[in-house]
Design a protein around this motif. Structure first.
Motif, short mmCIF file in Angstrom:
data_model
loop_
_atom_site.label_atom_id
_atom_site.label_comp_id
_atom_site.label_asym_id
_atom_site.label_seq_id
_atom_site.Cartn_x
_atom_site.Cartn_y
_atom_site.Cartn_z
N ASP A 4 0.60 -18.79 -4.20
CA ASP A 4 0.82 -17.50 -4.85
C ASP A 4 -0.21 -16.47 -4.42
OD1 ASP A 4 3.06 -18.37 -6.20
OD2 ASP A 4 1.95 -18.97 -8.00
N LYS A 5 -1.46 -16.88 -4.34
CA LYS A 5 -2.52 -15.97 -3.91
C LYS A 5 -2.32 -15.55 -2.45
CE LYS A 5 -6.15 -17.33 -7.11
NZ LYS A 5 -7.49 -17.90 -7.25
N LEU A 6 -1.83 -16.49 -1.64
CA LEU A 6 -1.57 -16.19 -0.24
C LEU A 6 -0.46 -15.15 -0.10
CD1 LEU A 6 -2.44 -17.03 2.62
CD2 LEU A 6 -0.57 -18.66 2.60
N LYS A 7 0.59 -15.29 -0.90
CA LYS A 7 1.69 -14.31 -0.86
C LYS A 7 1.21 -12.93 -1.29
CE LYS A 7 5.59 -17.41 -1.54
NZ LYS A 7 6.68 -17.80 -2.43
N ILE A 8 0.38 -12.88 -2.32
CA ILE A 8 -0.17 -11.60 -2.78
C ILE A 8 -1.05 -10.99 -1.70
CG2 ILE A 8 -1.74 -10.53 -4.45
CD1 ILE A 8 -0.65 -12.58 -6.52
N ARG A 12 -0.52 -7.44 0.31
CA ARG A 12 -1.55 -6.39 0.39
C ARG A 12 -1.80 -5.98 1.83
NH1 ARG A 12 -5.86 -8.50 -4.18
NH2 ARG A 12 -4.57 -7.89 -5.96
N ILE A 13 -1.82 -6.94 2.73
CA ILE A 13 -2.00 -6.61 4.15
C ILE A 13 -0.82 -5.78 4.64
CG2 ILE A 13 -2.04 -7.59 6.48
CD1 ILE A 13 -3.70 -9.90 5.31
N LEU A 14 0.38 -6.19 4.28
CA LEU A 14 1.58 -5.45 4.68
C LEU A 14 1.56 -4.02 4.15
CD1 LEU A 14 4.41 -5.50 5.97
CD2 LEU A 14 5.28 -6.32 3.78
N ILE A 15 1.22 -3.86 2.88
CA ILE A 15 1.15 -2.52 2.28
C ILE A 15 0.08 -1.68 2.96
CG2 ILE A 15 0.53 -1.29 0.16
CD1 ILE A 15 1.99 -3.59 -1.36
N THR A 16 -1.06 -2.30 3.27
CA THR A 16 -2.14 -1.57 3.94
C THR A 16 -1.72 -1.11 5.32
OG1 THR A 16 -3.78 -2.88 2.73
CG2 THR A 16 -4.55 -1.70 4.69
N SER A 17 -1.04 -1.97 6.06
CA SER A 17 -0.56 -1.59 7.39
C SER A 17 0.42 -0.43 7.31
CB SER A 17 0.09 -2.80 8.07
OG SER A 17 0.62 -2.46 9.32
N ILE A 18 1.36 -0.51 6.37
CA ILE A 18 2.34 0.57 6.20
C ILE A 18 1.65 1.85 5.74
CG2 ILE A 18 4.34 1.31 4.84
CD1 ILE A 18 5.23 -1.67 4.86
#
Length: 160
Positions: A4-8, A12-18
């Motif tokens: 679960d922590k890995l998915k979160i 966060r990485i995906l949102i930061t990249s976008i």
């Protein structure tokens, strides 16, 4: 890190990249002689028009591949890695250009400097590429294991 922590963390990485990509759109991408700074949003919206005219349009393809990289980042780390790596290669192609076509007249202008919009764009792609690579290593997915799966499927597509 549990699942679960890995998915979160991946989200966060995906949102930061976008987010970095989105910020790049509001900054100047490069400066051309007699034109001044050229906005990154304009490059995104109209960059495809110069694909047939000069090599500057090829860098625009990075946008397509980074979008695929984002889409697959949470689903398939391997696919995301390959898409983001291809996006990185296309985005770097812009560095090697001396001039680019701007405007409807088809006039070419010399690129004087790359600006913050370009570097934020690259940063967005690099973040996704490096993150995908790290998650591939963490997931122990290797090119060898992928090739074995592809060859197995190729030899007997009905059993996979």
């Amino acid at each position: 890190m549990d699942n679960d922590k890995l998915k979160i963390f991946k989200k966060r990485i995906l949102i930061t990249s976008i987010l970095i990509f989105t910020i790049s759109l509001f900054l100047p991408a490069f400066t051309a002689n007699n034109e001044g700074p050229v906005g990154a949003l304009g490059c995104l919206l109209f960059g495809f028009t110069s694909i047939t005219k000069d090599l500057g349009g090829t860098a625009w393809f990075a946008n397509i591949f980074i979008i695929f990289g984002w889409v697959y980042f949470l689903k398939s780390t391997l696919a995301s890695y390959f898409f983001s790596l291809i996006a990185f290669c296309f985005s770097l192609s812009f560095i090697f250009l001396d001039e680019v076509m701007l405007g409807e007249g088809g006039n070419f202008y010399t690129i004087i400097e790359l600006n913050a919009g370009y570097y934020f764009w690259i940063a967005s792609i690099v973040l996704l590429s490096i993150s995908s690579c790290i998650f591939l290593i963490k997931e122990k997915i290797t090119i060898k294991s992928v090739m074995k799966s592809v060859i197995k499927y190729w030899n007997d597509p009905g059993k996979s």
